[in-house]
Design a protein around this motif. Structure first.
Motif, PDB file in Angstrom:
ATOM      1  N   THR A 111      -0.719   1.645  -6.371  1.00 22.45           N
ATOM      2  CA  THR A 111      -0.465   0.265  -5.928  1.00 22.45           C
ATOM      3  C   THR A 111       1.035   0.021  -5.880  1.00 22.45           C
ATOM      4  OG1 THR A 111      -2.465  -0.381  -7.112  1.00 22.45           O
ATOM      5  CG2 THR A 111      -1.045  -2.160  -6.355  1.00 22.45           C
ATOM      6  N   ALA A 112       1.752   0.498  -6.891  1.00 22.73           N
ATOM      7  CA  ALA A 112       3.207   0.303  -6.935  1.00 22.73           C
ATOM      8  C   ALA A 112       3.876   1.000  -5.753  1.00 22.73           C
ATOM      9  CB  ALA A 112       3.766   0.837  -8.253  1.00 22.73           C
ATOM     10  N   ALA A 113       3.390   2.199  -5.387  1.00 24.19           N
ATOM     11  CA  ALA A 113       3.977   2.913  -4.241  1.00 24.19           C
ATOM     12  C   ALA A 113       3.669   2.162  -2.947  1.00 24.19           C
ATOM     13  CB  ALA A 113       3.421   4.328  -4.166  1.00 24.19           C
ATOM     14  N   ASP A 114       2.452   1.633  -2.852  1.00 27.22           N
ATOM     15  CA  ASP A 114       2.036   0.851  -1.690  1.00 27.22           C
ATOM     16  C   ASP A 114       2.912  -0.389  -1.567  1.00 27.22           C
ATOM     17  OD1 ASP A 114       0.410   0.491   0.402  1.00 27.22           O
ATOM     18  OD2 ASP A 114      -1.444   0.458  -0.727  1.00 27.22           O
ATOM     19  N   MET A 127      12.413 -12.574  -6.792  1.00 28.14           N
ATOM     20  CA  MET A 127      11.498 -13.567  -7.387  1.00 28.14           C
ATOM     21  C   MET A 127      10.179 -13.637  -6.622  1.00 28.14           C
ATOM     22  SD  MET A 127      14.043 -16.711  -8.410  1.00 28.14           S
ATOM     23  CE  MET A 127      14.614 -17.042  -6.747  1.00 28.14           C
ATOM     24  N   GLY A 128      10.278 -13.661  -5.296  1.00 26.12           N
ATOM     25  CA  GLY A 128       9.073 -13.817  -4.475  1.00 26.12           C
ATOM     26  C   GLY A 128       8.131 -12.646  -4.592  1.00 26.12           C
ATOM     27  N   TRP A 129       8.684 -11.426  -4.518  1.00 27.19           N
ATOM     28  CA  TRP A 129       7.805 -10.253  -4.507  1.00 27.19           C
ATOM     29  C   TRP A 129       7.194  -9.947  -5.870  1.00 27.19           C
ATOM     30  CZ3 TRP A 129      11.423  -7.313  -0.651  1.00 27.19           C
ATOM     31  CH2 TRP A 129      11.052  -7.683   0.650  1.00 27.19           C
ATOM     32  N   THR A 130       7.963 -10.148  -6.950  1.00 27.60           N
ATOM     33  CA  THR A 130       7.351  -9.868  -8.264  1.00 27.60           C
ATOM     34  C   THR A 130       6.410 -11.004  -8.663  1.00 27.60           C
ATOM     35  OG1 THR A 130       9.573 -10.386  -9.017  1.00 27.60           O
ATOM     36  CG2 THR A 130       8.768  -8.232  -9.551  1.00 27.60           C
ATOM     37  N   GLY A 131       6.829 -12.245  -8.431  1.00 24.29           N
ATOM     38  CA  GLY A 131       5.978 -13.395  -8.769  1.00 24.29           C
ATOM     39  C   GLY A 131       4.668 -13.342  -8.010  1.00 24.29           C
ATOM     40  N   GLY A 132       4.744 -12.950  -6.747  1.00 22.52           N
ATOM     41  CA  GLY A 132       3.543 -12.879  -5.915  1.00 22.52           C
ATOM     42  C   GLY A 132       2.565 -11.839  -6.405  1.00 22.52           C
ATOM     43  N   TYR A 133       3.110 -10.760  -6.934  1.00 16.75           N
ATOM     44  CA  TYR A 133       2.220  -9.709  -7.439  1.00 16.75           C
ATOM     45  C   TYR A 133       1.413 -10.222  -8.642  1.00 16.75           C
ATOM     46  CZ  TYR A 133       0.051  -5.563  -8.830  1.00 16.75           C
ATOM     47  OH  TYR A 133      -0.945  -4.684  -9.135  1.00 16.75           O
ATOM     48  N   VAL A 134       2.088 -10.970  -9.518  1.00 12.56           N
ATOM     49  CA  VAL A 134       1.403 -11.539 -10.696  1.00 12.56           C
ATOM     50  C   VAL A 134       0.286 -12.484 -10.225  1.00 12.56           C
ATOM     51  CG1 VAL A 134       1.688 -12.953 -12.766  1.00 12.56           C
ATOM     52  CG2 VAL A 134       3.470 -11.334 -12.122  1.00 12.56           C
ATOM     53  N   LEU A 135       0.633 -13.296  -9.226  1.00 17.43           N
ATOM     54  CA  LEU A 135      -0.339 -14.247  -8.669  1.00 17.43           C
ATOM     55  C   LEU A 135      -1.568 -13.509  -8.134  1.00 17.43           C
ATOM     56  CD1 LEU A 135      -0.305 -17.365  -7.986  1.00 17.43           C
ATOM     57  CD2 LEU A 135       0.323 -16.685  -5.688  1.00 17.43           C
ATOM     58  N   LEU A 136      -1.331 -12.447  -7.395  1.00 14.04           N
ATOM     59  CA  LEU A 136      -2.420 -11.659  -6.813  1.00 14.04           C
ATOM     60  C   LEU A 136      -3.277 -11.023  -7.911  1.00 14.04           C
ATOM     61  CD1 LEU A 136      -3.791 -10.102  -4.449  1.00 14.04           C
ATOM     62  CD2 LEU A 136      -2.028  -8.384  -4.683  1.00 14.04           C
ATOM     63  N   PHE A 148       4.131  -3.037 -14.342  1.00 11.48           N
ATOM     64  CA  PHE A 148       5.137  -2.284 -15.104  1.00 11.48           C
ATOM     65  C   PHE A 148       5.903  -1.326 -14.181  1.00 11.48           C
ATOM     66  CE2 PHE A 148       5.958   1.831 -17.231  1.00 11.48           C
ATOM     67  CZ  PHE A 148       7.000   1.440 -18.066  1.00 11.48           C
ATOM     68  N   PHE A 149       5.151  -0.591 -13.339  1.00  8.20           N
ATOM     69  CA  PHE A 149       5.785   0.382 -12.437  1.00  8.20           C
ATOM     70  C   PHE A 149       6.699  -0.301 -11.415  1.00  8.20           C
ATOM     71  CE2 PHE A 149       1.864   3.194 -13.290  1.00  8.20           C
ATOM     72  CZ  PHE A 149       2.543   3.926 -14.262  1.00  8.20           C
ATOM     73  N   ILE A 150       6.259  -1.475 -10.941  1.00  6.29           N
ATOM     74  CA  ILE A 150       7.060  -2.225  -9.964  1.00  6.29           C
ATOM     75  C   ILE A 150       8.335  -2.766 -10.622  1.00  6.29           C
ATOM     76  CG2 ILE A 150       7.085  -4.355  -8.573  1.00  6.29           C
ATOM     77  CD1 ILE A 150       4.029  -3.802  -8.099  1.00  6.29           C
ATOM     78  N   ALA A 151       8.179  -3.276 -11.857  1.00  7.88           N
ATOM     79  CA  ALA A 151       9.325  -3.874 -12.567  1.00  7.88           C
ATOM     80  C   ALA A 151      10.453  -2.856 -12.791  1.00  7.88           C
ATOM     81  CB  ALA A 151       8.874  -4.466 -13.902  1.00  7.88           C
TER      82      ALA A 151
END
Length: 598
Positions: free
Chosen positions: A49-52, A78-87, A291-294
């Protein structure tokens, strides 16, 4: 070994690995093609998912935009990490429980309508094409520099490789390939960042080096903070201070929200939650992915700051003949251009564009050279002191060379850049092909086709998608991250409201969903097309609606979608009783079924 040989070696070895995995895990059924048979471990799925997720926009372009835009570029973080949490928290477990593995499938069944399904397919195709165009451009840039070919030739090479393993392997091939790609791209992003952090600040972690004091040439602490020094250097050259923003608060809010809600409606990431066996695993894999994205997202601001500092120190006020070799290599790729306006032979970096448009060269370097050996440009000069054009998308790729790092690090970054662009492009092409073969053909137009015919249709759809994506990669409407930001705006305005209300509001019916999706998508698309293509000279804050840029307008589209969908659902018949029961059942977090492909 020279850089060129090492690059061929690193990129070649990584390709051998990806293609080997694709062949090893060839999909034999439609379920394996779409959702990897539903049996991938949460940690592996988190890495995939992180690679995607971390596409060419994250790897190649985001740190480049941060290097130039400074504080303004924080919207992407902010947008991309926050959005991932939302999803991960708000939507994924419920969609997983519903047991449909494409967004149009969920919308078609939840809103008991093939019209809603078809509208969703159209939205999927719009969003995915806009997104995949950015990835193809990113791939082209990587190949352009490291294979020493033109950007457009690079795009064609990328198309051929994506075609091979997306069409052969389907989701099963892609999942395991993406685990390998994540390892390559994160290693390639972190290694140069750690090197530069140690060299410039003495800190091993780039995240702490970003806020630390700088070292001088002999390794002693200067007592001057990196960001302080960077602010001083860029303002001296006429740029806005690095830690100050030029965007209005309204625009920052709207862009961040569009990226965030767009993320939550992104089809290729939602599919990932169906490749694990249970709902509980879907939540765990979302945690791993975060974690991987962060790891990459918290490093990107430091990479941007180090790159900008090194770039100015290396290039500004240097005689053209004495510039490092990377400058000439990128110039040959068409991504750097220098125009000696004052005739002193020195490269001056100043605020503003040095000439109109992107570099347009007269012949090749061998044929036409200026008095200092530079490539001559056809572009008309602008009326300012700025002399050099540097494409933002090259910053991360050029960073190790600018910072004088070892050749193997430079080769590693090339392999990482290719991995980032290809992993997302493959995932998106699968979404496009499954939308056409599964949702449009199997569920709507020809319900009686066999599984074999459906697989063939999926593969043919992927071929067409690659050709169209390649065209957009050659003729992109902006920088990679900006093109991708537009895709997020389209996703926010079309999918997010109908998915959210489909889960949490049982009164939402098909009429409301269709009207909302169309209203949101048409408004957002027409706004983007007008300012980006019809009247690009009017693309400035005074002409925008409430000062909101095309990158942020998806938030407006989303609000329109919510309002229209809600209003229409109130004046039309409620959904059938069994649909209302399904909606209540999704929200009870017990016993979720397996993803079904009927």
């Amino acid at each position: 070994m020279d850089i060129q040989t090492l690059t061929y070696l690193f990129v070649g070895a990584s390709f051998a690995l990806y293609i080997g995995i694709a062949i090893w895990s060839r999909a034999g059924s439609t379920k394996e093609f779409y959702v990897a048979g539903g049996g991938v471990s949460p940690m592996a799925n988190g890495a995939a998912t992180a690679a995607d997720w971390m596409s060419a926009a994250s790897f190649i372009s985001m740190a480049g935009i941060i290097a130039y835009a400074g504080y303004d570029a924080s919207v992407y973080l902010m947008g991309w990490t926050g959005g991932y949490v939302l999803l991960a928290m708000l939507l994924a477990p419920y969609l997983r429980k519903f047991g449909k593995f494409t967004v149009p499938d969920f919308i078609g069944d939840r809103y008991y309508s093939n019209v809603a399904r078809t509208v969703a397919v159209i939205c999927v195709i719009f969003v995915s094409f806009t997104y995949v165009a950015g990835q193809m451009r990113g791939t082209g840039i990587v190949f352009a520099r490291f294979l020493e070919v033109d950007v457009n030739v690079g795009v064609v090479i990328g198309m051929a490789i994506v075609f091979f393993y997306a069409v052969l392997g389907g989701m099963k091939g892609i999942t395991y390939t993406q685990v390998a790609q994540y390892c390559v791209l994160i290693f390639a992003f972190l290694v140069p960042a750690v090197f530069l952090s140690i060299m410039m600040t003495g800190h091993v972690l780039p995240q702490t080096g970003f806020g630390a004091t700088m070292l001088d040439a002999s390794g002693n602490d200067t007592g001057v903070y990196l960001l302080q020094k960077l602010d001083q250097v860029v303002t001296d050259l006429g740029f806005t201070a690095y830690t100050d923003g030029s965007k209005s608060t309204m625009d920052v809010f709207f862009i961040t929200a569009a990226l965030m809600f767009g993320t939550a409606g992104l089809p290729h990431v939602i599919v990932r939650f169906f490749t694990v066996p249970k709902v509980h695993d879907a939540r765990i894999s979302a945690g791993w992915a975060l974690f991987f994205i962060a790891l990459l997202y918290t490093t990107a601001p430091a990479v941007g700051a180090f790159a900008r500092m090194n770039l100015i120190n290396t290039v500004n006020e240097t005689q053209y003949e004495k510039l490092p070799s990377w400058f000439y290599n990128w110039e040959n790729s068409g991504l750097i251009g220098w125009m000696d306006k004052n005739g002193d032979g020195k490269v001056q970096m100043r605020a503003g564009a040095p000439f109109d448009g992107k570099p347009d060269y007269v012949g090749s370097r061998k044929d036409v050279q200026g008095s200092h050996g530079e490539r001559m440009l056809k572009n008309a000069p602008t009326d300012n002191n700025s002399e050099v054009y540097i494409d933002r998308d090259i910053i991360v790729l050029a960073n190790p060379e600018i910072g004088n790092l070892p050749a193997w690090v430079i080769a590693l970054v090339a392999a990482g850049g290719v991995a980032a662009a290809l992993s997302t492009a493959a995932g998106l092409l699968l979404v496009i092909s499954s939308a056409i073969s599964h949702d449009l053909l199997k569920k709507t137009l020809k319900p009686d086709i066999t599984e074999k015919q459906e697989l063939l249709a999926a593969r043919l759809a992927a071929v067409v998608a690659i050709i169209v994506a390649g065209y957009f990669g050659v003729n992109p409407p902006g920088f990679v991250a900006q093109v991708v930001a537009l895709a997020f705006g389209l996703a926010a305005s079309s999918f997010f409201p109908v998915i959210l209300m489909g889960i949490f509001y049982k009164r939402m019916n098909r009429e409301g969903a269709i009207a909302g999706m169309l209203a949101g998508l048409l408004f957002t698309l027409s706004y983007i097309v007008y300012f980006k293509f019809v009247a690009p000279d009017m693309n400035s804050a005074e002409h925008w609606l409430f000062g909101v840029s095309p990158e942020g307008i998806g938030t407006f589209g989303m609000i329109i979608n919510f309002l229209v969908a809600f209003a229409v659902s109130r004046v039309t018949a409620p959904p059938p009783e069994h649909i209302q029961h399904i909606v209540e059942d999704i929200r009870v977090p017990r016993g979720a079924g397996h993803a079904v492909a009927h």
